[in-house]
Design a protein around this motif. Structure first.
Motif, short mmCIF file in Angstrom:
data_model
loop_
_atom_site.label_atom_id
_atom_site.label_comp_id
_atom_site.label_asym_id
_atom_site.label_seq_id
_atom_site.Cartn_x
_atom_site.Cartn_y
_atom_site.Cartn_z
N SER A 98 35.95 -18.39 -2.13
CA SER A 98 36.37 -16.96 -1.25
C SER A 98 35.61 -15.69 -2.07
N SER A 99 35.22 -15.99 -3.12
CA SER A 99 34.74 -14.84 -3.94
C SER A 99 33.36 -14.66 -3.73
N GLN A 112 26.54 -15.03 6.00
CA GLN A 112 26.48 -14.84 4.56
C GLN A 112 25.22 -15.47 3.88
N GLU A 130 30.18 -13.25 -1.62
CA GLU A 130 29.62 -12.40 -0.69
C GLU A 130 28.67 -12.88 0.11
N LYS A 131 27.61 -13.33 -0.40
CA LYS A 131 26.51 -13.87 0.04
C LYS A 131 25.58 -14.71 -0.72
N GLN A 149 25.59 -14.11 -4.66
CA GLN A 149 25.92 -12.71 -4.87
C GLN A 149 27.51 -12.61 -4.64
N PHE A 150 28.35 -12.15 -5.54
CA PHE A 150 29.92 -12.41 -5.67
C PHE A 150 30.37 -10.96 -5.03
N ARG A 151 31.72 -10.81 -4.59
CA ARG A 151 32.04 -9.89 -3.93
C ARG A 151 32.32 -8.86 -4.82
N ASP A 152 32.03 -8.73 -6.17
CA ASP A 152 32.24 -7.93 -7.10
C ASP A 152 30.63 -6.98 -7.34
N GLY A 153 29.78 -7.76 -6.66
CA GLY A 153 28.30 -7.28 -6.61
C GLY A 153 27.63 -7.89 -7.77
#
Ligand code: NDP
Length: 385
Positions: free
Chosen positions: A164-165, A233, A167-168, A249-253
């Motif tokens: 779930s973490s 994604q 982003e793409k 790429q994780f959701r924190d960037g």
């Protein structure tokens, strides 16, 4: 000490032979439980002798007969149920799925039903039947471990992370041998040219798929099913050097990447020993000597197969099985010089447009779509001549 029992489906192919190289380097940890091929019984016989294997499968009945004649001590499973019987009877701890094409689907399902972990190089089962395969693994509590280098890269970046973490995923592609060709040049490409991949040594089907970018299209299905991603994604990036095997790429960037030289023995070894990392003497990348790493967006106008894969994936139902089977026939016809390079995408596109979709609930549904697409593309090519 207990040695992990490895069953190799497709042992005479590029991935199969490299898997045996790794087994040979780790005789204290790995043992071969069984081997399987299609026609190449001579190499299979040599492999069985070298690795002291007693159980083998040969899909082609005639080749199986030849093998029985020269190696009476071997248990040779043959014919349509041969692979399944080998999986059931050779007591593997891990099945390495390295058959080319959707022919690998049924034995993979059988292995999972037997609660056996599967290391997947063979990507076509996840394209044609991703939901069936991943559901079977979940039900059995069996692991699906990626071998494909890009998917292994994502798997390695994901250790200790939650799906779930994400982003793409930035899925890298070498671009194949024709990345710089114009559309006109592409229409004149021959099978021999397509079989010369700039960075990877692979079997003929996956080499042609790399040249059309269908291989990258198939990898988006691997990512979707193994990591629960949406197609939106997954972004394909052309990276000619094949050093970065993919990035998450994780959701924190943050972006994590896995790097290595283009050598399949690294991701194969990772899958065979997962979660342990064992030493290897494989060549290390020399980044200073490499100089620059380049990245570019893919050109789906020149390479429409990538667009067709996204389209089939988003449409779901039986479309992905049609995509896969249409591609298998198109590549076969191209390798036999019966159709041109650009015809492959054209025929697959036409098959997707003409297909009447149905839901995929079991293997029979996959088989129905597969048979339809094979017949459709074969007829298209025959009518054109
Ligand atoms: P190859 O063509 O080199 O080898 C295919 C293997 O499968 C051979 O052992 C062949 O036997 C066997 N085989 C084919 N059809 C059947 C069948 N019906 N029943 C039993 N055995 C069969 O392919 P690769 O090793 O290159 O690729 C294998 C899979 O791994 C593909 O799905 C590919 O996309 C994937 N992959 C490959 C990579 C690579 O670097 N090669 C990288 C990432 C993924 P025989 O020799 O007798 O014909």
């Amino acid at each position: 000490m207990y040695r992990k029992r490895i069953l190799i489906l497709g042992s005479t192919g590029s991935i199969g032979r490299q898997t045996l190289d790794i087994v040979q380097n780790h005789p204290d940890k790995l043992v071969v439980a069984g081997l399987a091929a299609n026609h190449n019984w001579r190499l299979l016989a040599e492999q069985a002798e070298q690795f002291a294997v007693t159980d083998v499968a040969v899909a082609d009945e005639r080749a199986a007969g030849e093998l029985r004649d020269v190696a009476a001590a071997l248990e040779v499973y043959a014919g349509p149920d041969g692979l399944d019987n080998l999986v059931r009877n050779s007591r593997p701890d891990l099945v390495v799925a390295a058959i080319s094409g959707v022919a690998g689907l049924v034995p993979v399902m059988t292995a999972l039903e037997q609660r056996c972990d599967v290391a997947l190089a063979n990507k076509e089962p996840l394209v044609a039947a991703g939901e069936l395969v991943t559901t079977a693994a979940r039900r059995a509590g069996a692991q699906l471990l990626p071998i494909d280098s890009e998917i292994s890269a994502v798997f390695q970046c994901m250790q200790g992370e939650q799906p779930s973490s994400i982003e793409k995923v930035l899925l890298t592609a070498s671009g194949g041998p024709f990345a710089s060709y114009t559309k006109e040049q592409l229409s004149a490409v021959t099978a021999n040219q397509a079989l010369k991949h700039p960075t990877w040594q692979m079997g003929p089907k996956v080499t042609v798929d790399s040249a059309t970018l269908m291989n990258k299209g198939f990898e988006i299905f691997e990512l979707k099913w193994l990591f629960g991603l949406e197609f939106d994604q997954i972004e394909v990036v052309i990276h000619h050097q094949s050093i970065i095997h993919s990035l998450v790429q994780f959701r924190d960037g943050s972006l994590l990447a896995q790097l290595g030289l283009p050598d399949m023995r690294l991701p194969i070894q990772y899958a065979l020993f997962y979660p342990e990392r064992v030493p290897s003497d494989l060549e290390r990348p020399d980044l200073a000597a490499t100089g620059s790493l380049t990245f570019a967006a893919p050109d789906t106008d020149k390479f429409p197969c990538l667009r067709l894969a996204y389209q089939a994936g988003r449409s779901g139902q039986s479309y992905p099985a049609v995509l896969n089977a249409a591609d298998e026939i198109a590549v076969k016809l191209f390798l036999a010089s019966k159709i041109g390079f650009a015809d492959m995408a054209r025929f697959i596109d036409q098959a997707l447009q003409e297909h009447e979709p149905h839901p995929i609930g079991d293997l029979a549904d996959v088989q129905a779509a597969d048979t339809w697409a094979r017949e459709y593309v074969t007829a298209l090519a025959a009518n054109r001549r």
